[in-house]
Design a protein around this motif. Structure first.
Motif, PDB file in Angstrom:
ATOM      1  N   GLN A  32     -13.314 -26.825 -55.335  1.00 56.45           N
ATOM      2  CA  GLN A  32     -11.908 -26.696 -54.961  1.00 56.45           C
ATOM      3  C   GLN A  32     -10.985 -26.961 -56.138  1.00 56.45           C
ATOM      4  O   GLN A  32      -9.976 -26.272 -56.316  1.00 56.45           O
ATOM      5  N   GLU A  36      -8.237 -24.374 -57.747  1.00 49.60           N
ATOM      6  CA  GLU A  36      -6.814 -24.672 -57.916  1.00 49.60           C
ATOM      7  C   GLU A  36      -6.369 -24.472 -59.358  1.00 49.60           C
ATOM      8  O   GLU A  36      -5.261 -23.983 -59.604  1.00 49.60           O
ATOM      9  N   TYR A 181     -10.591 -30.635 -47.781  1.00 48.14           N
ATOM     10  CA  TYR A 181      -9.749 -30.103 -46.706  1.00 48.14           C
ATOM     11  C   TYR A 181      -9.308 -28.670 -47.009  1.00 48.14           C
ATOM     12  O   TYR A 181      -9.161 -27.846 -46.101  1.00 48.14           O
ATOM     13  N   ASP A 182      -9.087 -28.369 -48.278  1.00 48.71           N
ATOM     14  CA  ASP A 182      -8.558 -27.066 -48.665  1.00 48.71           C
ATOM     15  C   ASP A 182      -9.649 -26.067 -49.055  1.00 48.71           C
ATOM     16  O   ASP A 182      -9.339 -24.914 -49.381  1.00 48.71           O
ATOM     17  N   GLN A 184     -12.014 -23.217 -48.924  1.00 51.51           N
ATOM     18  CA  GLN A 184     -12.036 -22.033 -48.069  1.00 51.51           C
ATOM     19  C   GLN A 184     -13.392 -21.884 -47.390  1.00 51.51           C
ATOM     20  O   GLN A 184     -14.428 -22.243 -47.947  1.00 51.51           O
ATOM     21  N   SER A 293     -10.926 -30.585 -40.853  1.00 52.60           N
ATOM     22  CA  SER A 293     -10.200 -29.421 -41.390  1.00 52.60           C
ATOM     23  C   SER A 293     -10.594 -28.100 -40.725  1.00 52.60           C
ATOM     24  O   SER A 293      -9.929 -27.087 -40.955  1.00 52.60           O
TER      25      SER A 293
END
Length: 329
Positions: A32, A36, A181-182, A184, A293
């Motif tokens: 992740q 980002e 949590y983010d 995909q 999530s």
């Protein structure tokens, strides 16, 4: 991540992680963070510290290096941004997991690197870290110095912020959610299945309490299939390889039930599978993150302090016998 300090020129970024120990949560954090960085500045060169460079979840255009190798040293020297990647900075649980001389280095590597990096004038970012307890002989003053001199401090929960302030940190601390949590994933169709992510509590009484809880759950949920997720697959340490503990639990249940062991290593596929569960039971922190999530009801059973950050979802081992199993659907 605040990327305002990323200049127009190409940066060389070194991510200090615990990748390569075959831990689903740790690999999710690294993937992740890489995602980002690429989204915000595609021209940057990224390198990651991994204990098993050939086995990490490889991301295109990203180089992986062993810690304390000559290649890692070269990357450190020429990198201008050092990211201390997520998860716990240290934990008192390490004292049980590594009860020997090696324990002095385990859990302290990130702090030593951050300290040296700020001394060399590099931009250091503590990114979505967690801190809930300290192992013995931890260099708290070095950590505090590195935090004070870093470019940015981002933590993954209010508890970590409180603990850093208690340590004496005076600077701004940004609270965000864990990178997991983010991450995909591909949402899957719900199944009549209960997922479990179990790690060794290193305590026989807690182990027996957990086994009795699962035994009662199986009796009540006879029409459900039980899927055991293997979040930790440490290649050398049995107590951090959930395969061993999960199989021991299953053997002690002494009952016939429908189950499967899911030992996928790719965190995206694991999170996708978690999304199909009716309910999730976890002693692994990122088991809770993935369930939360993806909208799956869950309970977190704390083998360490970080699982208590799930608030009302946290059930202590001693309270398992009081759980109304009919509410698990």
């Amino acid at each position: 991540m605040d990327t305002s300090y990323f200049s127009i020129v190409k940066n060389k970024i070194l991510i200090i992680s615990t990748s390569g120990y075959f831990n689903t949560g740790q690999e999710a954090i690294v993937l992740q963070i890489i995602s980002e960085i690429k989204t915000s500045k595609k021209r940057d060169k990224i390198a990651v510290i991994s204990h098993s460079p050939n086995e990490s979840e490889i991301e295109n255009s990203v180089k992986y290096f062993r810690p304390l190798s000559l290649a890692m040293l070269k990357e450190f020297i020429f990198s201008n941004i050092i990211i201390i990647a997520g998860d716990e900075i240290t934990s008192s649980r390490f004292d049980k997991l590594y009860p020997n001389f090696f324990s002095y280095f385990q859990g302290k590597f990130k702090t030593f690197i951050a300290f040296i990096a700020v001394l060399f004038g590099k931009k250091v970012v503590f990114y979505k870290i967690g801190l809930y307890s300290f192992q013995k002989n931890y260099p708290k003053k070095l950590l505090l110095f590195a935090l004070e001199k870093s470019k940015q401090v981002i933590v993954r929960d209010a508890e970590t912020k409180k603990n850093l302030e208690s340590l004496g940190l005076k600077r701004e601390i940004v609270v965000m959610k864990d990178p997991g949590y983010d991450l995909q994933y591909k949402k899957q169709k719900k199944k009549k299945s209960i997922g479990l992510a179990l790690s060794d509590p290193l305590d026989i009484e807690k182990e027996n309490q957990l086994i009795e809880f699962i035994r009662k759950l199986i009796f009540i949920k006879k029409n459900y299939k039980f899927l055991f997720f293997i979040f930790g697959q440490h290649p050398k340490l049995k107590s951090e390889n959930d395969q061993f503990f999960t199989k021991r639990v299953i053997s002690k249940l002494d009952t016939n039930f429908r189950y499967k062991i899911f030992d996928e290593k790719n965190p995206i596929k694991v999170k996708s599978k978690v999304s199909s569960m009716s309910f999730f039971i976890t002693t692994r922190y990122h088991g809770g993150v993935f369930a939360d999530s993806t909208g799956v009801p869950f309970i977190a059973i704390p083998v360490s302090g970080k699982l208590r950050t799930f608030g009302r979802r946290t059930i202590e081992f001693s309270a398992l016998e009081k759980v109304n199993l009919n509410n698990i659907k």
